[in-house]
Design an enzyme around this catalytic site. Structure first.
Site, short mmCIF file in Angstrom:
data_model
loop_
_atom_site.label_atom_id
_atom_site.label_comp_id
_atom_site.label_asym_id
_atom_site.label_seq_id
_atom_site.Cartn_x
_atom_site.Cartn_y
_atom_site.Cartn_z
CG ASP A 197 -2.36 43.74 57.04
OD1 ASP A 197 -1.42 43.71 56.89
OD2 ASP A 197 -2.43 42.74 57.74
CE1 TYR A 201 -7.05 39.90 49.69
CE2 TYR A 201 -6.36 40.50 51.48
CZ TYR A 201 -6.45 40.83 49.82
OH TYR A 201 -5.96 40.35 49.25
CG LEU A 202 -12.45 43.05 57.25
CD1 LEU A 202 -12.92 44.33 57.81
CD2 LEU A 202 -11.12 42.85 57.58
CD GLU A 239 -1.69 45.64 53.16
OE1 GLU A 239 -0.48 44.78 51.47
OE2 GLU A 239 -2.26 44.89 53.24
CG ASP A 303 4.29 43.20 52.28
OD1 ASP A 303 4.47 41.89 52.97
OD2 ASP A 303 3.34 43.54 52.41
C1 GLC Z 1 -0.05 42.95 54.40
C2 GLC Z 1 1.00 42.95 54.84
C3 GLC Z 1 1.90 41.92 55.11
C4 GLC Z 1 1.23 40.78 55.17
C5 GLC Z 1 -0.67 40.11 55.85
C6 GLC Z 1 -0.96 39.64 55.79
O1 GLC Z 1 0.09 42.86 52.71
O2 GLC Z 1 1.69 44.03 54.15
O3 GLC Z 1 3.17 41.60 55.06
O4 GLC Z 1 1.79 39.66 54.70
O5 GLC Z 1 -0.84 41.81 54.88
O6 GLC Z 1 -0.78 39.96 57.12
#
Ligand code: GLC
Length: 539
Positions: A197, A201-202, A239, A303
């Site tokens: 996920d 942004y880490l 992601e 989402d």
């Molecule tokens: C990702 C997920 C989303 C979540 C976000 C924060 O974008 O798909 O559902 O709110 O990360 O973890």
């Protein structure tokens, strides 16, 4: 490289099937539904977060990385579901939310308790909220800053998402190690990989937008090394909602797969404009990726339909066309499901899948979209697209025997579970479920889609998106997709190589006239799509 041919399926354990009658889906319920997933033909499921969580962000706010939320069962139940899926030949990847935890996680509870707490440095604290000003706010509808003031220690902490989701501090070696160990914990249980996920942004660095930083990439390489050395058959799926060129570094020595975010809205533009322009445009901006990697292609997910990777004008246009009611908008996106977006038109739903399944990449379906489930825009945040799976027309759509369910089942005029449900569609050979199941089955017979070369073709008609797939030792496939609601004619000129071949639409098993001259012309139904396999005569 199983992931190159796999059909993926995203599901939320909470939303899928309730095995113990408490109104929430759980792992017992999921175990009972593996035959359904096998029947549909999916090869790998992605499970959204199922860890203990206060559910401020539907589980993307984790309070214990090494357990299952009691609502969804126990670690044993998880293992049982995993085994049941594996027994049906279905792999399982799980969501791994590493950028942030819940503010209820014991680490954060400690971290905020005092400035000299050993866990203080596990999160990103600051005496001011002036730092990292160039980082954008992601949940723009609910937040104005990525900093929140904490009165206990009179300091600000950093969060890229809700304030209840403080970011972990990846500059701290303990944090980095803890996350690697957590990966081992789940990999040792036998999972097949992670959907990781929010990976851009880490790390945070002053003077940058805090996305895609060198330090972040270095850490992700460490993650990959762990997986590839210790669990070589397991995969990492990124992601990262970024432009294709910015995704390339993630696919070099970091991830096996990455979602192709910018492709998705352009498919919706294409089918609304009746034009291939935007789709071709983004394909031209998509550089080649390393041979061991694969795009993950999707139409919808849990989402909002994100419009981050489009221009300002395109976003306004998408909102105007696809979000006529202001309630349908969320952040920079649209919180609706696939079938309502496409006005429940099976031709368009099937067309977009036929394109998705044939483009270079591995497709992923979102639970419920295979039966054309509706949404509920009156529900909070993204809950409207996360309602219970509709299994049949009995109480709670057969999802649960409880009096109330975690979210209400869809029961409006157009999309009521009484009509839109698995059992009804399984019993009707003309249903969306059967049509998609068929597309999936045909695609699985055609490794050319997951592995072949790709080239856009000119069909002499902007309404037609045409492309060719080629793979050594197999007959090439030409895909013709009519994005418009009128019959159209494709006029293919670039088919000289195929003189004398005999096209057959493998979706319907229909032969087409041989390619004897150019242009080769083919008539297409409104929103029709053909997967023409070009057989050589006598083969
Ligand atoms: C990702 C997920 C989303 C979540 C976000 C924060 O974008 O798909 O559902 O709110 O990360 O973890």
């Amino acid at each position: 490289m199983w992931y190159k041919d796999a059909i993926f399926y995203e599901l939320n354990v909470r939303a899928f099937a309730d095995g113990n009658g408490d109104g929430h889906g759980d792992f017992i319920g999921l175990s009972q539904k593996v035959d359904y997933l096998a029947e549909l033909g999916v090869d790998c499921v992605w499970l959204m977060p199922f860890y203990p969580s206060p559910l401020r962000d539907d589980g993307y706010d984790i309070s214990d990385y090494r357990n299952v939320a009691p609502l969804y069962g126990t670690l044993e139940d998880f293992k049982h579901a995993l085994d049941a899926l594996h027994a049906r030949g279905i792999r399982v990847i799980i969501d791994f939310v590493i950028n942030h935890t819940s503010d209820q996680h014991p680490w954060f509870v400690e971290s905020r308790a005092s400035k000299d707490n050993p866990k203080r440095d596990w999160y990103v604290w600051s005496p001011t909220d002036f730092r990292y000003k160039e980082a954008r706010v992601i949940f723009v509808d609910s937040l104005s800053s990525n900093w929140t003031y904490d009165t206990t220690t009179e300091a600000y902490y950093w969060h890229r998402f809700y304030s209840e989701q403080p970011d972990l501090n990846f500059d701290n070696p303990e944090v980095r190690q803890e996350m690697l160990d957590t990966m081992r914990f789940w990999l040792d249980m036998g999972i097949d990989g992670f959907r990781v996920d929010a990976v851009p942004y880490l790390f945070e660095r002053e003077g940058t937008n805090c996305e895609n930083l060198r330090e972040t990439h270095e850490y992700l390489k460490e993650m990959r090394t762990l997986v590839k050395v210790e669990y070589p058959d397991c995969i990492l799926l990124a992601e990262a909602n970024q432009w294709p060129e910015d995704l390339i570094p993630y696919l070099e020595d970091e991830f096996d797969m990455a979602f192709h975010f910018p492709m998705m809205p352009r498919l919706f533009m294409g089918v609304r404009q009746g034009s291939n322009r935007e789709i071709i445009n983004i394909l031209e901006k998509t550089p080649p990726i390393p041979p061991h990697t694969q795009w993950c292609l999707f139409l919808r997910n849990h989402d909002e339909l994100t419009l981050e990777m489009v221009t300002h004008e395109q976003r306004e246009w998408m909102w105007q066309e696809y979000a006529p009611d202001p309630k349908m908008k969320l952040n920079l996106g649209i919180r609706r499901r696939l079938a309502p977006l496409l006005e429940n038109d099976p031709r368009r739903i099937l067309l977009l899948h036929a394109i998705l399944f044939a483009l270079p990449g591995s497709p992923i379906l979102y639970y419920g979209d295979e039966i054309g489930m509706g949404d509920n825009i009156d529900l909070f945040d993204r809950n409207g697209v996360r309602t219970p799976m509709q299994w049949d027309d009995s109480l709670n759509a057969g999802f649960s025997t409880a009096e109330t369910t975690y979210l209400p089942v869809i029961d409006d005029d157009g999309f009521s579970y009484r009509k839109v449900n698995v059992a009804t569609q399984q019993g009707n050979p003309d249903s969306l479920f059967h049509a998609l199941k068929h597309q999936i089955a045909v695609r699985k017979q055609a490794p050319i889609f997951g592995r072949g070369q790709f080239r856009v073709l000119d069909a002499g008609n902007e309404a037609i998106f045409a492309f060719e797939r080629r793979l050594e030792d197999t007959a090439p496939v030409v895909v013709l997709a009519n994005l418009s609601d009128h019959a159209q004619t494709a006029m293919l000129r670039e088919v000289n190589d195929y003189q004398g071949s005999q096209p057959k639409d493998i979706l319907t098993d229909t032969p087409y006239h041989p390619i004897n001259e150019t242009p080769y012309t083919v008539a297409l139904q409104p929103y029709g799509c053909l997967w023409l396999r070009l057989e050589q005569k006598g083969s």
